[in-house]
Design an enzyme around this catalytic site. Sequence first.
Site, PDB file in Angstrom:
ATOM      1  N   GLU A   1       9.373   1.531  11.493  1.00  0.00           N
ATOM      2  CA  GLU A   1      10.332   2.640  11.444  1.00  0.00           C
ATOM      3  C   GLU A   1       9.512   3.905  11.544  1.00  0.00           C
ATOM      4  O   GLU A   1       8.777   4.261  10.617  1.00  0.00           O
ATOM      5  CB  GLU A   1      11.140   2.578  10.135  1.00  0.00           C
ATOM      6  CG  GLU A   1      12.389   3.445  10.171  1.00  0.00           C
ATOM      7  CD  GLU A   1      12.177   4.796   9.518  1.00  0.00           C
ATOM      8  OE1 GLU A   1      11.929   5.764  10.283  1.00  0.00           O
ATOM      9  OE2 GLU A   1      12.250   4.905   8.302  1.00  0.00           O
TER      10      GLU A   1
ATOM     11  N   LYS B   1       0.839  -1.199   0.000  1.00  0.00           N
ATOM     12  CA  LYS B   1       0.000   0.000   0.000  1.00  0.00           C
ATOM     13  C   LYS B   1       0.875   1.250   0.000  1.00  0.00           C
ATOM     14  O   LYS B   1       1.541   1.542   0.993  1.00  0.00           O
ATOM     15  CB  LYS B   1      -0.918   0.051   1.219  1.00  0.00           C
ATOM     16  CG  LYS B   1      -1.822   1.290   1.215  1.00  0.00           C
ATOM     17  CD  LYS B   1      -2.283   1.685   2.596  1.00  0.00           C
ATOM     18  CE  LYS B   1      -3.044   3.007   2.582  1.00  0.00           C
ATOM     19  NZ  LYS B   1      -2.259   4.146   2.055  1.00  0.00           N
TER      20      LYS B   1
ATOM     21  N   CYS C   1      12.237  11.531   8.421  1.00  0.00           N
ATOM     22  CA  CYS C   1      12.106  11.005   9.780  1.00  0.00           C
ATOM     23  C   CYS C   1      13.371  11.194  10.598  1.00  0.00           C
ATOM     24  O   CYS C   1      13.309  11.377  11.816  1.00  0.00           O
ATOM     25  CB  CYS C   1      11.707   9.530   9.740  1.00  0.00           C
ATOM     26  SG  CYS C   1      12.764   8.509   8.705  1.00  0.00           S
TER      27      CYS C   1
ATOM     28  N   GLU D   1       7.730  16.020  16.594  1.00  0.00           N
ATOM     29  CA  GLU D   1       8.191  15.948  15.213  1.00  0.00           C
ATOM     30  C   GLU D   1       7.345  16.865  14.337  1.00  0.00           C
ATOM     31  O   GLU D   1       6.126  16.692  14.223  1.00  0.00           O
ATOM     32  CB  GLU D   1       8.096  14.509  14.696  1.00  0.00           C
ATOM     33  CG  GLU D   1       8.666  14.339  13.310  1.00  0.00           C
ATOM     34  CD  GLU D   1       8.650  12.903  12.833  1.00  0.00           C
ATOM     35  OE1 GLU D   1       9.628  12.468  12.203  1.00  0.00           O
ATOM     36  OE2 GLU D   1       7.645  12.200  13.104  1.00  0.00           O
TER      37      GLU D   1
END
Length: 488
Positions: A257, A183, A291, A391
Amino acid sequence: MIAATKTKLSSGRLLIDGQWIETSKKFDTVNPATGEVLTQIAAASADDVDRAVQAARRALEDRTGAWRKMSASERGRMIWRIADLLEKNIDEFAELETLDNGKPIFESRYVDMPMVIDVLRYYAGLATKIHGETVNTLETAFTYTLREPVGVVGLIVPWNFPLLLASWKVGPALACGNTIVWKPASLTSLTTLRFGELAVEAGLPPGVLNIVSGPSEVGRAMVRHPGIDKIAFTGSTSVGKEIMRGAADTMKRVTLELGGKSPNIVFADSDIDSAVKGAITGIFYGKGEVCNAGSRLFVESKVQDEFLEKLVARAKKMPPGDPLDPKTRMGAIVSQDQMQSVLSYIEAGKKDGAKLIAGGNRVTVGDGKGFFIEPTIFGGVNNDMKIAQEEIFGPVLSALSFDDVDQVIAQANNNPYGLAAAVWTRDVKKAHTVSRQLKAGTVWINTYGLMDASLPFGGYKSSGFGRELGMHAIEHYTESKTVWLSLG
């Protein structure tokens, strides 16, 4: 002025069992640089996910099928063939990635796509080196271990590096003999779908690679599906937690992750000019939608003023521009929603008392309908501020100061995340000492952001678990079986 695309775009379809499938529901994919619709993408249903899983299961379990009959060397050659086709079409893929994501074409063409090819070729070569071992136990027994495919692997891939992060999963999954249901992120499906065409062209057997595009519910259906044996996910920590909860019912293997808030530590004895360049790369590569972005910059107090002055000067030389222009180094934020999220963090930084020393604004490029934000730097940041703890996933840097080694290690580790970190110093002993004390899956010394297909990547704490790339990934795409043969 935003340049016109040279690449022909077709309406997206699903790839199931080697066939391209139309769907009744579709959704728009938008060019972040212009705000205009590029094309429409197929939206998979739960039934589509089930058909993809069943196709993957058949390809995996049919002992007379082409995939099960392939030797490891044949699998390796298949993966290499796909890499060759990608290399042949690299300009097209780079443009698709830039159109869909908004990242500069320089990054797509000369960093992201070449690494995709490197990763695929690394695992093509590794396919013949996945093996068990014989173990001396008893004189009356012959004992050994096998490495077998974990099964049907569900890949859920984010929008910031659509094909690159997928390759980190596709490569080892295929090398180990698994089959895949993939996906892509709904914002960035174009290179995934084009990759599917290359896989079919290369001769990958039907059902081995299935692509189900669509909204987040497609991912949830994959997590719930009992026919999927493992989920490999890259994305936010909040979604990672949801996947862990959802996977528990079917006891799926999971590798995650997740997010990061990586500390980039500059000591006074470092090469200041090199560290400034590294700080720019650490936060502004990929528009900060990375990230492992070095979004917390810790600068030793005695050189802070000099460092920030040079940093701001460099940031001001990076105006957002047309992502298709080879000279552009700051592209468009991936979507309007993400742009608004980043702008809200900038406002939070101001409200909390941080000093805005560069950028901070949405800017106009071309006709003004794109999603562009200036490279943004805050000084005077405290480690407990929102912009230092959460973040942001955008081109926003928080600069903090420190006076000694113990203080900066404590501050660097005082965060929920632990994906990456960097240390800048000429003192080799200090570099290694600090690196060992940082709670992060990757530590760079006197550089930032370097990657290689042979080195593992993953996080500590809320940045997830499991490792991608290198030999370490094989652990997550195989099951280990012990066999005892009695000789008594």
